[in-house]
Design a protein around this motif. Sequence first.
Motif, PDB file in Angstrom:
ATOM      1  N   HIS B  17       0.909  -1.072  -0.039  1.00 49.57           N
ATOM      2  CA  HIS B  17       0.151  -0.134   0.231  1.00 49.57           C
ATOM      3  C   HIS B  17       0.414   1.392   0.117  1.00 49.57           C
ATOM      4  O   HIS B  17       2.175   1.330   1.068  1.00 49.57           O
ATOM      5  N   LYS B  22       6.066   6.967   3.048  1.00 46.15           N
ATOM      6  CA  LYS B  22       6.315   5.976   2.679  1.00 46.15           C
ATOM      7  C   LYS B  22       7.457   6.191   1.152  1.00 46.15           C
ATOM      8  O   LYS B  22       7.960   6.140   1.323  1.00 46.15           O
ATOM      9  N   SER B  25       9.670   8.639   2.876  1.00 44.10           N
ATOM     10  CA  SER B  25      10.746   7.557   3.687  1.00 44.10           C
ATOM     11  C   SER B  25      11.512   6.604   2.373  1.00 44.10           C
ATOM     12  O   SER B  25      12.720   6.717   2.412  1.00 44.10           O
ATOM     13  N   TYR B  26      11.201   7.011   0.804  1.00 44.73           N
ATOM     14  CA  TYR B  26      12.240   6.243  -0.296  1.00 44.73           C
ATOM     15  C   TYR B  26      12.822   7.693  -0.585  1.00 44.73           C
ATOM     16  O   TYR B  26      14.017   7.383  -0.621  1.00 44.73           O
ATOM     17  N   ALA B  29      15.477   7.453   1.977  1.00 45.61           N
ATOM     18  CA  ALA B  29      16.396   6.386   1.834  1.00 45.61           C
ATOM     19  C   ALA B  29      17.552   6.384   0.592  1.00 45.61           C
ATOM     20  O   ALA B  29      18.584   5.960   0.632  1.00 45.61           O
ATOM     21  N   SER B  30      16.655   6.655  -0.473  1.00 46.54           N
ATOM     22  CA  SER B  30      17.367   6.559  -1.940  1.00 46.54           C
ATOM     23  C   SER B  30      18.347   7.905  -2.520  1.00 46.54           C
ATOM     24  O   SER B  30      19.099   8.528  -3.378  1.00 46.54           O
ATOM     25  N   GLY B  31      17.767   9.325  -1.386  1.00 49.04           N
ATOM     26  CA  GLY B  31      18.445  10.815  -1.879  1.00 49.04           C
ATOM     27  C   GLY B  31      17.323  11.416  -3.452  1.00 49.04           C
ATOM     28  O   GLY B  31      18.683  12.245  -3.338  1.00 49.04           O
ATOM     29  N   ASP B  32      16.767  10.841  -3.703  1.00 51.15           N
ATOM     30  CA  ASP B  32      15.795  11.443  -4.654  1.00 51.15           C
ATOM     31  C   ASP B  32      14.283  11.837  -4.555  1.00 51.15           C
ATOM     32  O   ASP B  32      13.429  11.245  -3.941  1.00 51.15           O
ATOM     33  N   ASN B  34      13.707  14.397  -5.850  1.00 53.73           N
ATOM     34  CA  ASN B  34      12.723  15.330  -6.700  1.00 53.73           C
ATOM     35  C   ASN B  34      11.483  15.706  -6.648  1.00 53.73           C
ATOM     36  O   ASN B  34      10.436  14.939  -5.318  1.00 53.73           O
ATOM     37  N   MET B  56      11.336   3.827  -8.959  1.00 54.69           N
ATOM     38  CA  MET B  56      12.253   2.982  -8.578  1.00 54.69           C
ATOM     39  C   MET B  56      12.106   2.085  -7.310  1.00 54.69           C
ATOM     40  O   MET B  56      12.485   0.571  -6.738  1.00 54.69           O
ATOM     41  N   LEU B  57      10.919   2.846  -6.356  1.00 52.36           N
ATOM     42  CA  LEU B  57       9.724   2.249  -5.734  1.00 52.36           C
ATOM     43  C   LEU B  57       9.357   0.811  -5.971  1.00 52.36           C
ATOM     44  O   LEU B  57       9.148  -0.136  -5.442  1.00 52.36           O
TER      45      LEU B  57
END
Lengths: 133, 144
Positions: B17, B22, B25-26, B29-32, B34, B56-57
């Motif tokens: 979900h 989330k 949070s991604y 973690a990823s530094g993206d 945008n 990418m998530l």
Amino acid sequence: MATISYGELAPGYEFPVTTHEMSSSFISSYVKAVESPDDKYAPPLAIAACAMNAMTGAVSFPPGIIHASQEFEFFRLVPIGTTIICHARVIRKLARSTMHMLELELSVFNKNGERIQSGKATLILPVQRANAQ
Amino acid sequence: MLSEICVDKTLSPVVKHITQEKINSYAEASGDFNPIHVDEAFATQTPLGGTIAHGMLILAYASEMMTQSFGRNWNSTGKFSIRFKVPARPGDTITTTGKIDSVEDKESTPSVNCSIECHNQKGETIIMGGATVKLSPQKRMSNA
């Protein structure tokens, strides 16, 4: 950190090489974010995320750029703690009537020069934002 | 892990979900960062009309399904080729499904070709594409 604008990117351009450590703290925050199980190896998509960042950190991309397609190939398991070296270059840049499209090639190696991962990404951008850069 | 490798075998689906939390949070973690993913005010001004999840998530969910089915063979020999069709948005439930399309025996190493798809609760396709994984030579194929 951005060193080049989107408008200056051209086919053949090689992004600055970057290195990243697949540290336990990075992997821990990554697997939490994607809700995947822990492992003693780095998830391949965590490595891919770093490779993508090798490029996005070096370019002042216009806001709103999105992913259209992605290819990846994984060549070996990457233990947590490994330092990875990311290379990226522009393959194609197309301007169409309603959008711009950028194709990039990604390669990731370990410190021994062994290939860990390779891939291609296609990014698209609404034309008015691309032209503003 | 799949108990048997055979054509038309479906992979165990992965269901997630999506929430803005989330996505944030991604991004952390990823530094993206945008703004199309994390800035609601910006995203509503774009043709997308609101924030969307990182591609990418969603792809990570597809990778999880492949790891679930093929274990570390996926992490060390996997190959993805996918297209992002429709963005995933906060509030969406994403179901990732896969099926074995063919099994080839290349130099005594079984190579499994799968079709994969992620769709939302409306049945819209978020991601569509293929994945290939090489198995350990000793892995028995039920159709071999």
